[in-house]
Design a protein around this motif. Structure first.
Motif, PDB file in Angstrom:
ATOM      1  N   THR A 137       0.814  -1.218   0.000  1.00 55.99           N
ATOM      2  CA  THR A 137       0.000   0.000   0.000  1.00 55.99           C
ATOM      3  C   THR A 137       0.848   1.270   0.000  1.00 55.99           C
ATOM      4  N   ASP A 138       2.091   1.181   0.421  1.00 61.70           N
ATOM      5  CA  ASP A 138       2.983   2.334   0.470  1.00 61.70           C
ATOM      6  C   ASP A 138       3.278   2.814  -0.953  1.00 61.70           C
ATOM      7  N   ALA A 139       3.042   4.096  -1.211  1.00 58.89           N
ATOM      8  CA  ALA A 139       3.230   4.651  -2.563  1.00 58.89           C
ATOM      9  C   ALA A 139       4.673   4.520  -3.038  1.00 58.89           C
ATOM     10  N   ARG A 140       5.630   4.622  -2.114  1.00 56.23           N
ATOM     11  CA  ARG A 140       7.038   4.473  -2.508  1.00 56.23           C
ATOM     12  C   ARG A 140       7.299   3.068  -3.040  1.00 56.23           C
ATOM     13  N   LEU A 141       6.744   2.077  -2.393  1.00 57.41           N
ATOM     14  CA  LEU A 141       6.949   0.691  -2.829  1.00 57.41           C
ATOM     15  C   LEU A 141       6.143   0.385  -4.076  1.00 57.41           C
ATOM     16  N   ARG A 142       4.941   0.938  -4.167  1.00 60.04           N
ATOM     17  CA  ARG A 142       4.113   0.718  -5.370  1.00 60.04           C
ATOM     18  C   ARG A 142       4.780   1.301  -6.618  1.00 60.04           C
ATOM     19  N   SER A 143       5.591   2.348  -6.437  1.00 57.68           N
ATOM     20  CA  SER A 143       6.260   2.961  -7.588  1.00 57.68           C
ATOM     21  C   SER A 143       7.264   2.007  -8.225  1.00 57.68           C
ATOM     22  N   LEU A 144       7.659   0.971  -7.519  1.00 55.47           N
ATOM     23  CA  LEU A 144       8.586  -0.008  -8.086  1.00 55.47           C
ATOM     24  C   LEU A 144       7.960  -0.831  -9.195  1.00 55.47           C
ATOM     25  N   PHE A 145       6.623  -0.974  -9.158  1.00 56.60           N
ATOM     26  CA  PHE A 145       5.979  -1.848 -10.138  1.00 56.60           C
ATOM     27  C   PHE A 145       4.784  -1.233 -10.854  1.00 56.60           C
TER      28      PHE A 145
END
Length: 148
Positions: A137-145
């Motif tokens: 759910t973290d936007a920083r982590l979602r930006s990876l994919f």
């Protein structure tokens, strides 16, 4: 520039070799996250997470080429461990100068390579796990994919 020898530590999952590697470092956490592939060019339904225990130093470089060399034996994904690194030597010198009464725990210099960036982490050990993309759910982590 002289190449520095490094050892390969294979990972059980396939890091996207064209993707970013996100480092989160603080006093109580040191983790690296990245997108993973199920097969060549096909995204997996999870991201990779490397959790580093006892991390005492990190450094990052936005460079396409790393100063380390290691013999790859067909691993799809790995991290590197640099024996006798300058990062580890600098930590020992600092601790001896400022805290001579305290013992210094043994740490290794790990290197996590992304497409145009790499991170070095000085830590006692690491654990490799995956996180289902449906749970991210973290936007920083979602930006990876995802295309944000």
């Amino acid at each position: 520039m002289t190449m520095i020898d490094a050892n390969i530590i294979p990972l059980e999952f396939w890091q996207d070799p064209q993707g970013d590697v996100l480092l989160i470092y603080g006093e109580h956490e040191c983790s690296v996250y990245f997108n993973c592939w199920a097969s060549a060019g096909i995204d997996a339904d999870f991201i990779g997470k490397l959790s580093f225990d006892g991390a005492s130093a990190v450094r990052s470089f936005a460079r396409e080429f790393i100063p380390y060399q290691a013999k790859h034996d067909g691993q799809k994904s790995c991290i590197l461990q640099v024996p006798d690194s300058d990062l580890a030597r600098n930590r020992v010198e600092y601790r001896k100068r400022h805290y001579p009464e305290h013992l210094i725990s043994e740490q290794a210099n790990f290197v996590v390579v992304g497409h145009d960036i790499y991170h070095e982490i000085l830590a006692s050990k690491f654990a490799a796990t995956t996180i289902p993309k449906s749970e991210v759910t973290d936007a920083r982590l979602r930006s990876l994919f995802s295309d944000m």
